[in-house]
Scaffold this motif. Structure first.
Motif: not given
Length: 192
Positions: A8, A116-117, A148, A151, A155
């Motif tokens: 990411p 981890d996000d 965000r 992100l 994903n």
């Protein structure tokens, strides 16, 4: 050696790719850097990409794949290269496979940086604060809302590359939550 870095935004792909490229003597090809250079130069491609990137969206597969296809024909890519930020979709991966097949080349390994996000959001906020504290200019897409969104796009659109490449037996997962030096050591072990 042809290496793809997956992970990411903010996972450390760029940082790690620079170090590995220097150690291995092969270029790091970052589509983000190539696109930002086109924007800074005010090229037609740069103008098309700026609005899309500022909104946190992805540039079209055809434009990005064209840039990569031209770049890997350059002399410095003959011994290999690292791809950082490409491919971002399964379609781009399929297009890359077609380009490489025509050139008689193959991908050696795909390194997945697992992070981890929420830790990524914390890293972004720290980086922005450090840049501001040093009097530096913060990139227009370096804010939590856009991050965000990026992100979420990762994903949804890019994470499916992990099973795509796992099916080909190419993925090695790296724990991106470790220190920079520990991540580098994991990558070196995976490339050995």
């Amino acid at each position: 050696m042809i290496v793809i870095f997956l992970g990411p935004p903010g996972a450390g792909k760029g940082t790690q790719a620079k170090m590995i490229a220097a150690r291995r003597g092969i270029p790091q090809l970052s589509t983000g850097d190539m696109l930002r250079a086109a924007i800074a130069a005010g090229t037609e491609l740069g103008k098309k990409c700026k609005a899309t990137m500022d909104a946190g969206d992805l540039v079209s597969d055809d434009l990005v794949t064209g840039i990569i296809g031209e770049r890997i024909d350059m002399e410095d890519c003959k011994p290999g290269f690292l791809l950082d930020g490409f491919p971002r979709t399964v379609r781009q991966a399929e297009l890359l496979d077609e380009i490489l097949e025509k050139k008689g080349r193959i991908i050696d390994v795909v390194l997945e940086l697992s992070v981890d996000d929420e830790e990524l959001v914390n890293r972004l906020n720290s980086r922005v604060a450090e840049t501001k504290a040093k009097g530096g200019e913060v990139r227009s897409d370096d804010n939590e809302e856009t991050f965000r969104k990026r992100l979420g796009v990762y994903n949804e659109q890019t994470a499916p590359l992990v099973p795509f490449y796992k099916d080909k037996g190419l993925v090695k997962t790296i724990d991106g939550m470790k220190s920079i030096d520990d991540v580098t050591a994991q990558i070196e072990a995976a490339l050995s």
